[in-house]
Design a protein around this motif. Structure first.
Motif, PDB file in Angstrom:
ATOM      1  N   PHE A 129       0.700  -1.108   0.069  1.00  0.00           N
ATOM      2  CA  PHE A 129      -0.044  -0.018  -0.054  1.00  0.00           C
ATOM      3  C   PHE A 129       0.867   1.342   0.158  1.00  0.00           C
ATOM      4  O   PHE A 129       1.567   1.261   0.669  1.00  0.00           O
ATOM      5  CB  PHE A 129      -1.165   0.057   1.189  1.00  0.00           C
ATOM      6  N   GLU A 130       0.736   2.196  -0.869  1.00  0.00           N
ATOM      7  CA  GLU A 130       1.304   3.507  -0.958  1.00  0.00           C
ATOM      8  C   GLU A 130       0.451   4.562  -1.265  1.00  0.00           C
ATOM      9  O   GLU A 130      -0.228   4.541  -2.104  1.00  0.00           O
ATOM     10  CB  GLU A 130       2.384   3.421  -2.074  1.00  0.00           C
ATOM     11  N   GLU A 131       0.609   5.668  -0.291  1.00  0.00           N
ATOM     12  CA  GLU A 131      -0.472   6.714  -0.602  1.00  0.00           C
ATOM     13  C   GLU A 131      -1.788   6.236  -0.825  1.00  0.00           C
ATOM     14  O   GLU A 131      -2.421   6.683  -1.746  1.00  0.00           O
ATOM     15  CB  GLU A 131      -0.024   7.643  -1.777  1.00  0.00           C
ATOM     16  N   VAL A 132      -2.255   5.511   0.243  1.00  0.00           N
ATOM     17  CA  VAL A 132      -3.723   4.794   0.075  1.00  0.00           C
ATOM     18  C   VAL A 132      -4.286   5.351   1.371  1.00  0.00           C
ATOM     19  O   VAL A 132      -3.866   5.531   2.373  1.00  0.00           O
ATOM     20  CB  VAL A 132      -3.519   3.476   0.067  1.00  0.00           C
ATOM     21  N   GLY A 151       2.575   7.069   3.225  1.00  0.00           N
ATOM     22  CA  GLY A 151       1.518   7.708   3.115  1.00  0.00           C
ATOM     23  C   GLY A 151       0.026   7.071   3.235  1.00  0.00           C
ATOM     24  O   GLY A 151      -0.812   7.399   2.536  1.00  0.00           O
ATOM     25  N   VAL A 152      -0.092   6.090   4.118  1.00  0.00           N
ATOM     26  CA  VAL A 152      -1.074   5.324   4.274  1.00  0.00           C
ATOM     27  C   VAL A 152      -2.063   5.676   5.498  1.00  0.00           C
ATOM     28  O   VAL A 152      -1.348   5.847   6.550  1.00  0.00           O
ATOM     29  CB  VAL A 152      -0.839   3.721   4.257  1.00  0.00           C
ATOM     30  N   THR A 153      -3.207   5.820   5.053  1.00  0.00           N
ATOM     31  CA  THR A 153      -4.050   6.441   6.359  1.00  0.00           C
ATOM     32  C   THR A 153      -5.071   5.465   6.761  1.00  0.00           C
ATOM     33  O   THR A 153      -5.945   4.950   6.136  1.00  0.00           O
ATOM     34  CB  THR A 153      -5.019   7.520   5.925  1.00  0.00           C
ATOM     35  N   PHE A 154      -4.736   4.911   8.113  1.00  0.00           N
ATOM     36  CA  PHE A 154      -5.695   3.926   8.826  1.00  0.00           C
ATOM     37  C   PHE A 154      -6.581   4.518   9.911  1.00  0.00           C
ATOM     38  O   PHE A 154      -6.995   3.668  10.637  1.00  0.00           O
ATOM     39  CB  PHE A 154      -4.784   2.991   9.436  1.00  0.00           C
ATOM     40  N   ALA A 155      -6.890   5.850   9.671  1.00  0.00           N
ATOM     41  CA  ALA A 155      -7.537   6.319  10.743  1.00  0.00           C
ATOM     42  C   ALA A 155      -8.966   5.707  10.795  1.00  0.00           C
ATOM     43  O   ALA A 155      -9.598   5.665   9.891  1.00  0.00           O
ATOM     44  CB  ALA A 155      -7.720   7.837  10.173  1.00  0.00           C
ATOM     45  N   GLU A 156      -9.123   5.272  12.061  1.00  0.00           N
ATOM     46  CA  GLU A 156     -10.457   4.563  12.600  1.00  0.00           C
ATOM     47  C   GLU A 156     -10.671   3.155  11.836  1.00  0.00           C
ATOM     48  O   GLU A 156     -11.868   2.722  11.657  1.00  0.00           O
ATOM     49  CB  GLU A 156     -11.686   5.718  12.383  1.00  0.00           C
ATOM     50  N   ALA A 157      -9.480   2.806  11.341  1.00  0.00           N
ATOM     51  CA  ALA A 157      -9.696   1.335  10.789  1.00  0.00           C
ATOM     52  C   ALA A 157      -9.740   0.348  11.828  1.00  0.00           C
ATOM     53  O   ALA A 157      -9.304   0.645  12.633  1.00  0.00           O
ATOM     54  CB  ALA A 157      -8.748   1.378   9.636  1.00  0.00           C
ATOM     55  N   ALA A 172       2.464   8.057   7.603  1.00  0.00           N
ATOM     56  CA  ALA A 172       1.121   7.222   7.716  1.00  0.00           C
ATOM     57  C   ALA A 172       0.228   7.787   8.965  1.00  0.00           C
ATOM     58  O   ALA A 172       0.857   8.488   9.797  1.00  0.00           O
ATOM     59  CB  ALA A 172       1.579   5.724   7.867  1.00  0.00           C
ATOM     60  N   SER A 173      -0.867   7.163   9.306  1.00  0.00           N
ATOM     61  CA  SER A 173      -1.695   7.598  10.361  1.00  0.00           C
ATOM     62  C   SER A 173      -2.232   6.309  10.852  1.00  0.00           C
ATOM     63  O   SER A 173      -2.783   5.346  10.039  1.00  0.00           O
ATOM     64  CB  SER A 173      -2.814   8.579   9.935  1.00  0.00           C
ATOM     65  N   LEU A 174      -2.185   6.258  12.188  1.00  0.00           N
ATOM     66  CA  LEU A 174      -2.916   4.987  13.028  1.00  0.00           C
ATOM     67  C   LEU A 174      -4.042   5.894  13.767  1.00  0.00           C
ATOM     68  O   LEU A 174      -4.394   5.080  14.617  1.00  0.00           O
ATOM     69  CB  LEU A 174      -2.289   4.305  13.757  1.00  0.00           C
ATOM     70  N   ARG A 175      -4.147   7.110  13.503  1.00  0.00           N
ATOM     71  CA  ARG A 175      -5.386   7.917  14.348  1.00  0.00           C
ATOM     72  C   ARG A 175      -6.457   7.193  14.579  1.00  0.00           C
ATOM     73  O   ARG A 175      -7.255   6.813  13.803  1.00  0.00           O
ATOM     74  CB  ARG A 175      -5.580   9.279  13.886  1.00  0.00           C
ATOM     75  N   ASP A 176      -6.711   6.899  15.936  1.00  0.00           N
ATOM     76  CA  ASP A 176      -8.273   6.304  16.275  1.00  0.00           C
ATOM     77  C   ASP A 176      -8.235   5.149  15.731  1.00  0.00           C
ATOM     78  O   ASP A 176      -9.443   4.482  15.590  1.00  0.00           O
ATOM     79  CB  ASP A 176      -9.217   7.225  16.176  1.00  0.00           C
ATOM     80  N   ALA A 177      -7.314   4.272  15.259  1.00  0.00           N
ATOM     81  CA  ALA A 177      -7.497   3.050  14.663  1.00  0.00           C
ATOM     82  C   ALA A 177      -7.520   1.847  15.846  1.00  0.00           C
ATOM     83  O   ALA A 177      -7.249   2.059  16.989  1.00  0.00           O
ATOM     84  CB  ALA A 177      -6.385   2.604  13.889  1.00  0.00           C
ATOM     85  N   ARG A 178      -8.548   1.005  15.499  1.00  0.00           N
ATOM     86  CA  ARG A 178      -8.649  -0.249  16.585  1.00  0.00           C
ATOM     87  C   ARG A 178      -7.677  -1.056  16.446  1.00  0.00           C
ATOM     88  O   ARG A 178      -7.326  -1.793  15.428  1.00  0.00           O
ATOM     89  CB  ARG A 178      -9.958  -0.928  16.146  1.00  0.00           C
TER      90      ARG A 178
END
Length: 227
Positions: A129-132, A151-157, A172-178
């Motif tokens: 995954f790149e810029e996804v 550049g992978v956004t996992f927010a709230e995933a 990348a982002s793990l913001r509020d991810a489970r």
């Protein structure tokens, strides 16, 4: 790829697609409208879809070896039970698409939106995954081991039980991810947004590398300061 057949700006029927699939050669569909189309159980080996509308299309059980989906609109499309090998999904929007119980081998997702996509039960090997954008995606027990997550956004995933061992996060982002039951041993999280992660979750990152700023944010929840 040199296509045997090229379709442009058309709306092929199921019979048309079945006839092309039986021909066995590579097919290029450019600017075609396949909204809600039934491509289930077809052998689409080496097909290429460019800037086509695939919203709600059904690829259930299809064989997608060597397929490229470039700049397509595929919201709510379903790939459930399909086999994707040596595939590329680049650009475009596949929000709320279903990859449930799909076999993904050497598949590259790049620069696309997968908001709310469902990967539950997917069998994976060498998926990148790149810029996804994977905001709100369902990816329990997914393997990201040794992945370069740029550049992978996992927010709230929903990432519960996923394997991030030795993965490298960059922008990348793990913001509020489970992240319950995830494994992060050897992962480099210094380039990840950990916003929303509570100090009580810190033990889940055992064996990972984080920055002083990230450590300070976590300890700040106890009123402590890192200098």
């Amino acid at each position: 790829m040199t296509a045997d057949t090229i379709l442009e700006d058309s709306t092929p029927s199921r019979d048309d697609l079945d006839h092309l699939a039986r021909g066995g050669g590579p097919v290029l569909l450019r600017g075609c409208v396949l909204e809600g189309a039934d491509l289930s159980d077809l052998d689409l080996t080496d097909w290429r879809f460019e800037r086509s509308t695939l919203s709600g299309a059904r690829f259930t059980g299809a064989r997608l070896d060597g397929v490229a989906l470039v700049g397509c609109r595929g919201a709510t499309a379903t790939f459930a039970g399909a086999i994707l090998t040596d595939c590329r999904i680049e650009g475009g929007d596949f929000g709320n698409a279903s990859f449930s119980a799909t076999t993904l081998s050497s598949v590259a997702f790049k620069g696309c939106k997968l908001t709310g996509a469902d990967f539950t039960g997917a069998r994976t090997l060498d998926v990148s995954f790149e810029e996804v954008i994977l905001t709100l995606a369902l990816m329990p027990k997914f393997s990201f081991r040794k992945a370069q997550l740029q550049g992978v956004t996992f927010a709230e995933a929903d990432l519960r039980g996923s394997d991030f061992r030795d993965a490298v996060f960059s922008g990348a982002s793990l913001r509020d991810a489970r992240i319950a039951d995830c494994r992060f041993e050897g992962a480099d999280l210094r380039g990840a947004d950990l916003g929303g992660i509570r100090l009580t979750d810190a033990s889940r990152f055992k064996g990972a590398v984080i920055s002083k700023a990230q450590a300070g944010d976590l300890l700040g929840q106890l009123g402590l300061k890192v200098r």
